[in-house]
Design an enzyme around this catalytic site. Sequence first.
Site, short mmCIF file in Angstrom:
data_model
loop_
_atom_site.label_atom_id
_atom_site.label_comp_id
_atom_site.label_asym_id
_atom_site.label_seq_id
_atom_site.Cartn_x
_atom_site.Cartn_y
_atom_site.Cartn_z
N CYS A 156 -30.45 -7.18 50.59
CA CYS A 156 -29.48 -7.76 51.53
C CYS A 156 -29.73 -7.37 52.99
CB CYS A 156 -28.07 -7.36 51.13
SG CYS A 156 -27.69 -7.86 49.46
N ASN A 175 -22.84 -7.17 57.44
CA ASN A 175 -24.06 -6.51 56.96
C ASN A 175 -24.87 -5.94 58.11
OD1 ASN A 175 -23.57 -6.79 54.28
ND2 ASN A 175 -25.29 -8.12 53.82
N LYS A 204 -19.82 -12.51 57.32
CA LYS A 204 -20.75 -11.93 56.34
C LYS A 204 -21.99 -11.35 57.02
CE LYS A 204 -23.13 -10.93 52.80
NZ LYS A 204 -22.84 -9.99 51.76
C1 UGA Z 1 -24.88 -4.38 50.87
C2 UGA Z 1 -23.47 -4.27 51.47
O1 UGA Z 1 -23.02 -2.91 51.44
C3 UGA Z 1 -22.47 -5.13 50.69
O2 UGA Z 1 -21.20 -5.09 51.34
C4 UGA Z 1 -22.99 -6.56 50.67
O3 UGA Z 1 -22.12 -7.41 49.91
C5 UGA Z 1 -24.38 -6.59 50.04
O4 UGA Z 1 -25.26 -5.76 50.80
C6 UGA Z 1 -24.86 -8.02 50.06
O5 UGA Z 1 -25.00 -8.59 51.13
O6 UGA Z 1 -24.99 -8.62 48.98
P1 UGA Z 1 -26.17 -3.27 48.79
O7 UGA Z 1 -27.40 -3.90 49.37
O8 UGA Z 1 -25.90 -3.39 47.34
O9 UGA Z 1 -24.85 -3.83 49.55
O10 UGA Z 1 -26.28 -1.72 49.08
P2 UGA Z 1 -25.62 -0.64 50.08
O11 UGA Z 1 -24.83 0.32 49.28
O12 UGA Z 1 -24.95 -1.28 51.24
O13 UGA Z 1 -26.93 0.12 50.59
C7 UGA Z 1 -27.96 -0.59 51.30
C8 UGA Z 1 -29.04 0.36 51.72
O14 UGA Z 1 -28.58 1.24 52.75
C9 UGA Z 1 -29.56 1.27 50.61
O15 UGA Z 1 -30.98 1.36 50.71
C10 UGA Z 1 -28.90 2.61 50.89
O16 UGA Z 1 -29.65 3.71 50.41
C11 UGA Z 1 -28.87 2.59 52.41
N1 UGA Z 1 -27.81 3.44 52.99
C12 UGA Z 1 -26.50 3.17 52.78
C13 UGA Z 1 -28.17 4.48 53.81
O17 UGA Z 1 -29.37 4.74 54.05
N2 UGA Z 1 -27.20 5.25 54.39
C14 UGA Z 1 -25.88 5.00 54.18
O18 UGA Z 1 -25.03 5.74 54.73
C15 UGA Z 1 -25.52 3.95 53.35
#
Ligand code: UGA
Length: 446
Positions: A258, A206, A202
């Site tokens: 997260c 992340n 996990k």
């Molecule tokens: C993240 C993980 O993707 C999940 O797999 C995990 O279960 C979760 O954390 C957790 O630990 O509970 P989440 O925080 O909901 O999920 O959001 P993401 O979609 O992963 O995005 C996280 C951040 O990264 C956001 O601020 C998003 O804008 C940014 N991001 C994402 C980018 O800047 N570039 C990208 O290509 C992707």
Amino acid sequence: MGHRVLCVDNDEARVKTLRDGGVPIFEDHLPELLAKHRGKGVDFTTDLGSAVEASEAVFIAVGTPQGDTGAADLSYVEAVVSGIARHINGYKVIVEKSTVPVYTNEWISRVLHRHGVDAQHFDVVSNPEFLREGTAIIDFLHPDRIVVGAGNERSADLLRRIYQPLVEGSYYNQPGALPGACSASRPAKLLVTSAQSSEIIKHASNAFLALKISFINAVGNLAEAVDADIEDIAAGMGLDRRIGPGFLRAGLGYGGSCFPKDVAAFHWVAQQRGVNFELLQEIRKINETQKDIFFNKVLSALWTLRGKRLAALGLAFKGDTDDIRDSPAIDIIKRLLEAGATIAAYDPAAIERAKATIPPSAKLRYAEDIYDAAKDADAVLILTDWKEFAEIDLARLNAAVRFPIVIDGRNLYKPQQMLDHGFTYVSVGRPASYLAQQGKPRSLAL
Ligand code: UGA
């Protein structure tokens, strides 16, 4: 999936909302699923004891916020384990669903022993979640993998039974099954490991995703310095199957509840074990710098900020959620306000939550929609990657603003498209495109 689920929370108001048919968070598919199962397969209660007594498996899904040292604060986990201990009335599997550092499974066992629970009556299993906010339901039902970290077959078997409809595929043939990547012929995969390995899977997953984001942001900064285009670079890298296209979107850096805390907690774990993992610190530093770089872009596009009117499109930490925890958008808005700018902010879902953190004031107004936010703006800032922000009526936007300048922290547009609509366009990891003449053409201004 056919199970009975009792959801326990000590927040009475939240439990009441859920019982009364409300849904306290913005999450796709959740309202329909709760409406379908509320009072049948799923119930809500504040009574931990009777829920534990009635259950074979007890999932712990409490928060593990970041403490002062970067370590995860496990006090909620400990409190709930103490509560569970008093109600163990037969063999139960205690499942860690919260994101926790390695060896938390052992601590949970120790706490249960201290409360006098016989070792015969429980096992502790790690079963991390990999759900993204906004797509959590589909991520759950169509997972890339289900990880079960169990010390023995008895407890692993119970988890296999719980996930059987996804792993054997029967769920996907049910009427009303939500469609996604898995199917009856391509069901979900379940991986059984030790509890420690599962806990690390996990944190490492992340941290690796955060690494991809920081990496592409660092490459984006280089791209800008040499007039290259980070969107082309990410596409070119992502076509390599070993790299993959996901999580290579350059922007304002990652936020949310997260990645920031998990990268810090994982680093803390490594430090505690005497393992050099400074790469994790670099991931965090690049992420922080990304917001400074954006702030400087706003400055260089506008020269000074005092008295400038800015439209801020986005408050949530990413699109499709109302969550503003560790949101880069909020951080940037705060800095701009401190620098003397006046802001009209709009977000499709997060305005109510944002109001609690940055209340409306003479300097900050929450707008009705995109065009209301943009009214008379000196510049429009795109801070969150909502689909709605990628589909703006650019002629209408141009008619609303004072100066046609868009500073896009999420690369939602092609530079040429913005130029064609009469905007100066500054984005991330791409050369800025400045209109030859900064002023707004008279016809558009009217
Ligand atoms: C993240 C993980 O993707 C999940 O797999 C995990 O279960 C979760 O954390 C957790 O630990 O509970 P989440 O925080 O909901 O999920 O959001 P993401 O979609 O992963 O995005 C996280 C951040 O990264 C956001 O601020 C998003 O804008 C940014 N991001 C994402 C980018 O800047 N570039 C990208 O290509 C992707």
